[in-house]
Design an enzyme around this catalytic site. Structure first.
Site, PDB file in Angstrom:
ATOM      1  N   CYS A   1       0.821  -1.226   0.000  1.00  0.00           N
ATOM      2  CA  CYS A   1       0.000   0.000   0.000  1.00  0.00           C
ATOM      3  C   CYS A   1       0.848   1.267   0.000  1.00  0.00           C
ATOM      4  O   CYS A   1       0.335   2.351  -0.256  1.00  0.00           O
ATOM      5  CB  CYS A   1      -0.924   0.015   1.213  1.00  0.00           C
ATOM      6  SG  CYS A   1      -2.031  -1.384   1.224  1.00  0.00           S
TER       7      CYS A   1
ATOM      8  N   ASN B   1      -9.874  -1.215  -1.111  1.00  0.00           N
ATOM      9  CA  ASN B   1      -8.432  -0.986  -1.038  1.00  0.00           C
ATOM     10  C   ASN B   1      -7.765  -1.630  -2.259  1.00  0.00           C
ATOM     11  O   ASN B   1      -7.795  -2.845  -2.415  1.00  0.00           O
ATOM     12  CB  ASN B   1      -7.904  -1.609   0.265  1.00  0.00           C
ATOM     13  CG  ASN B   1      -6.420  -1.387   0.469  1.00  0.00           C
ATOM     14  OD1 ASN B   1      -5.722  -0.905  -0.414  1.00  0.00           O
ATOM     15  ND2 ASN B   1      -5.930  -1.763   1.645  1.00  0.00           N
TER      16      ASN B   1
ATOM     17  N   HIS C   1      -3.959   6.979   1.560  1.00  0.00           N
ATOM     18  CA  HIS C   1      -4.261   5.612   1.130  1.00  0.00           C
ATOM     19  C   HIS C   1      -5.662   5.224   1.621  1.00  0.00           C
ATOM     20  O   HIS C   1      -6.127   5.704   2.648  1.00  0.00           O
ATOM     21  CB  HIS C   1      -3.210   4.654   1.701  1.00  0.00           C
ATOM     22  CG  HIS C   1      -3.503   3.238   1.357  1.00  0.00           C
ATOM     23  ND1 HIS C   1      -3.639   2.830   0.059  1.00  0.00           N
ATOM     24  CD2 HIS C   1      -3.727   2.150   2.129  1.00  0.00           C
ATOM     25  CE1 HIS C   1      -3.934   1.543   0.041  1.00  0.00           C
ATOM     26  NE2 HIS C   1      -3.994   1.109   1.282  1.00  0.00           N
TER      27      HIS C   1
HETATM   28  O1  UT7 Z   1      -3.910  -1.996   3.233  1.00  0.00           O
HETATM   29  C1  UT7 Z   1      -3.123  -2.365   4.295  1.00  0.00           C
HETATM   30  C2  UT7 Z   1      -3.623  -1.800   5.492  1.00  0.00           C
HETATM   31  N1  UT7 Z   1      -4.822  -2.477   5.927  1.00  0.00           N
HETATM   32  C3  UT7 Z   1      -5.506  -1.901   6.868  1.00  0.00           C
HETATM   33  O2  UT7 Z   1      -5.132  -0.818   7.251  1.00  0.00           O
HETATM   34  C4  UT7 Z   1      -6.686  -2.612   7.483  1.00  0.00           C
HETATM   35  C5  UT7 Z   1      -6.683  -2.339   8.958  1.00  0.00           C
HETATM   36  N2  UT7 Z   1      -7.746  -3.009   9.722  1.00  0.00           N
HETATM   37  C6  UT7 Z   1      -9.051  -2.737   9.536  1.00  0.00           C
HETATM   38  O3  UT7 Z   1      -9.411  -1.993   8.651  1.00  0.00           O
HETATM   39  C7  UT7 Z   1     -10.045  -3.327  10.513  1.00  0.00           C
HETATM   40  O4  UT7 Z   1      -9.349  -3.937  11.579  1.00  0.00           O
HETATM   41  C8  UT7 Z   1     -11.034  -4.373   9.884  1.00  0.00           C
HETATM   42  C9  UT7 Z   1     -11.999  -3.673   8.948  1.00  0.00           C
HETATM   43  C10 UT7 Z   1     -10.238  -5.421   9.134  1.00  0.00           C
HETATM   44  C11 UT7 Z   1     -11.842  -5.073  10.965  1.00  0.00           C
HETATM   45  O5  UT7 Z   1     -12.524  -4.119  11.762  1.00  0.00           O
HETATM   46  P1  UT7 Z   1     -12.467  -4.229  13.372  1.00  0.00           P
HETATM   47  O6  UT7 Z   1     -13.368  -3.171  13.855  1.00  0.00           O
HETATM   48  O7  UT7 Z   1     -11.004  -4.157  13.761  1.00  0.00           O
HETATM   49  O8  UT7 Z   1     -13.109  -5.637  13.639  1.00  0.00           O
HETATM   50  P2  UT7 Z   1     -12.445  -6.933  14.339  1.00  0.00           P
HETATM   51  O9  UT7 Z   1     -11.367  -7.499  13.493  1.00  0.00           O
HETATM   52  O10 UT7 Z   1     -12.117  -6.595  15.733  1.00  0.00           O
HETATM   53  O11 UT7 Z   1     -13.661  -7.937  14.304  1.00  0.00           O
HETATM   54  C12 UT7 Z   1     -14.868  -7.659  14.998  1.00  0.00           C
HETATM   55  C13 UT7 Z   1     -15.829  -8.792  14.735  1.00  0.00           C
HETATM   56  C14 UT7 Z   1     -15.227 -10.171  14.958  1.00  0.00           C
HETATM   57  O12 UT7 Z   1     -16.220 -10.982  15.562  1.00  0.00           O
HETATM   58  P3  UT7 Z   1     -16.192 -11.265  17.161  1.00  0.00           P
HETATM   59  O13 UT7 Z   1     -14.886 -11.927  17.420  1.00  0.00           O
HETATM   60  O14 UT7 Z   1     -16.296  -9.903  17.790  1.00  0.00           O
HETATM   61  O15 UT7 Z   1     -17.396 -12.120  17.355  1.00  0.00           O
HETATM   62  C15 UT7 Z   1     -14.965 -10.679  13.572  1.00  0.00           C
HETATM   63  O16 UT7 Z   1     -15.004 -12.081  13.462  1.00  0.00           O
HETATM   64  O17 UT7 Z   1     -16.278  -8.778  13.383  1.00  0.00           O
HETATM   65  C16 UT7 Z   1     -16.123 -10.078  12.799  1.00  0.00           C
HETATM   66  N3  UT7 Z   1     -15.871  -9.931  11.373  1.00  0.00           N
HETATM   67  C17 UT7 Z   1     -16.844  -9.795  10.452  1.00  0.00           C
HETATM   68  N4  UT7 Z   1     -18.187  -9.796  10.554  1.00  0.00           N
HETATM   69  C18 UT7 Z   1     -18.895  -9.625   9.421  1.00  0.00           C
HETATM   70  C19 UT7 Z   1     -14.665  -9.852  10.736  1.00  0.00           C
HETATM   71  N5  UT7 Z   1     -14.854  -9.676   9.428  1.00  0.00           N
HETATM   72  C20 UT7 Z   1     -16.200  -9.629   9.217  1.00  0.00           C
HETATM   73  C21 UT7 Z   1     -17.004  -9.482   8.080  1.00  0.00           C
HETATM   74  N6  UT7 Z   1     -18.335  -9.470   8.224  1.00  0.00           N
HETATM   75  N7  UT7 Z   1     -16.468  -9.290   6.840  1.00  0.00           N
END
Ligand code: UT7
Length: 333
Positions: A114, A290, A260
């Site tokens: 990225c 992204n 980005h």
């Molecule tokens: O390009 C390189 C750089 N990349 C980034 O900068 C990405 C950085 N990270 C993020 O953007 C975020 O961390 C995410 C969008 C990937 C995830 O958001 P979050 O608010 O950090 O959610 P989380 O990973 O803490 O997950 C929360 C919940 C989990 O369930 P439990 O454990 O709370 O029951 C996940 O299993 O959301 C669940 N989950 C989903 N639910 C529905 C994870 N992915 C999904 C999904 N749909 N696609």
């Protein structure tokens, strides 16, 4: 002293639109979750026959048209991509062929995920300032959709990424030009490698590829989202602070930021922390997700076309990605 500037930009995205509702049919996810957590509504995914080289070519043709240039006017290519059409050779050589250049030109391939744009811009700016080349084509072209785990197992990653290409032509600025690159800063920290990577296929395996191998999680992108998110906000804020201070500017001097597009919430936090109004940015994440190396040139090209960025504006770009890598640039557009 020689300086460089961005003469023109171009971008291309595949016509196949994949909405969050389409993803609901493939995995356990929801439009609401994806929009709330990332800001993404839809993305473009290639269809069979579309290639990283082909997308890069279309984006390049737009940039050449806008600058009234021909392929033979390009002195060198810097091609940023996670993986182009083949494991090797890199996309730069493939694009050189497709462009129909009548002479050989150098093609650099960089893999800075990225952060490809600030890395490429630093390289292009340095090569032009030092007099090695006059005009360099920077390319970011990315196909993610064919490497994503589109089942519930991979949903935390697969809903975020899209395909597309963005390019810009950087060239030596005329004397007293109001458009020039002021500075570029890039960094990496390999400690962060474990948080965002694809493990396989790897040359560490003997042999690298085996028949009938199970495509387990190791063949798909692995991301620890929270760790990446936290580091992205911290590093993007830090590097923006550094590049502004080093060049004697305050955040309030900045006319526009091209950040980005990994997550709308990351960019809101960064702009908040820097106290730069959110209106001074443009976002493409809602419709393209992204697109890693392609994101900044795609977003910048749209912002220029929409009249949000004008010649002479103080423009900053900032990115963070796998590696970890991060970087920023500052220019009079
Ligand atoms: O390009 C390189 C750089 N990349 C980034 O900068 C990405 C950085 N990270 C993020 O953007 C975020 O961390 C995410 C969008 C990937 C995830 O958001 P979050 O608010 O950090 O959610 P989380 O990973 O803490 O997950 C929360 C919940 C989990 O369930 P439990 O454990 O709370 O029951 C996940 O299993 O959301 C669940 N989950 C989903 N639910 C529905 C994870 N992915 C999904 C999904 N749909 N696609």
């Amino acid at each position: 002293m020689r300086k460089s500037y961005i003469r023109s930009l171009g971008h291309f995205v595949p016509s196949n639109v994949v909405t969050n509702f389409d993803l609901e049919k493939m995995m356990e996810t929801s439009d609401e979750w994806i929009q709330q957590r990332s800001g993404i509504k839809e993305r473009r995914w290639v269809e069979p026959g579309e290639t990283t080289t082909g997308m890069a070519l279309k984006a390049t043709q737009e940039a050449l048209r806008k600058a009234d240039l021909k392929a033979d006017d390009i002195d060198a290519i810097i091609f940023g991509c996670l993986l182009s059409d083949y494991i090797f050779p890199g996309g730069g050589c493939l694009l050189q062929k497709e462009l129909g250049c009548s002479k050989p030109i150098p093609a650099f391939d960089i893999r800075n995920q990225c952060s490809a744009f600030p890395y490429s811009l630093q390289l292009a700016d340095s090569l032009i300032r030092s007099g090695v080349y006059n005009r360099i084509l920077i390319v970011g072209s990315e196909i993610h959709s064919t490497s994503l785990d589109k089942t519930t197992r991979g949903r935390d990653v697969s809903v975020l990424f899209g395909d597309g290409a963005g390019v810009c032509i950087v060239e030596a600025a005329p004397e007293n030009s109001k458009s020039f690159i002021i500075d570029t800063i890039v960094q990496s920290e390999g400690e962060g490698c474990q948080y965002l990577m694809i493990h396989n296929p790897s040359p560490m395996n003997h042999p690298r590829m085996q028949a009938n191998v199970e495509l387990d999680e190791s063949f798909y992108p692995h991301m620890e989202g929270r760790a990446v998110f936290k580091n992205a906000v911290t590093r993007m804020c830090q590097i923006m602070g550094t590049i502004l201070q080093k060049n004697g500017f305050k955040p309030s001097d900045v006319d526009f930021v091209v950040a980005h597009q990994a997550n709308m919430r990351i960019n809101q936090m960064v702009m908040n922390e820097l106290k730069i109004p959110f209106e001074k940015t443009h976002h493409t994440i809602e419709k393209y997700g992204n697109t890693t190396a392609a994101t900044i040139p795609i977003t910048m090209n749209e912002a220029v076309d929409l009249g949000k960025i004008k010649r002479g504006d103080l423009v900053a770009t900032v990115a963070f990605g796998a590696g970890f890598t991060w970087g920023a640039s500052l220019m009079r557009f």
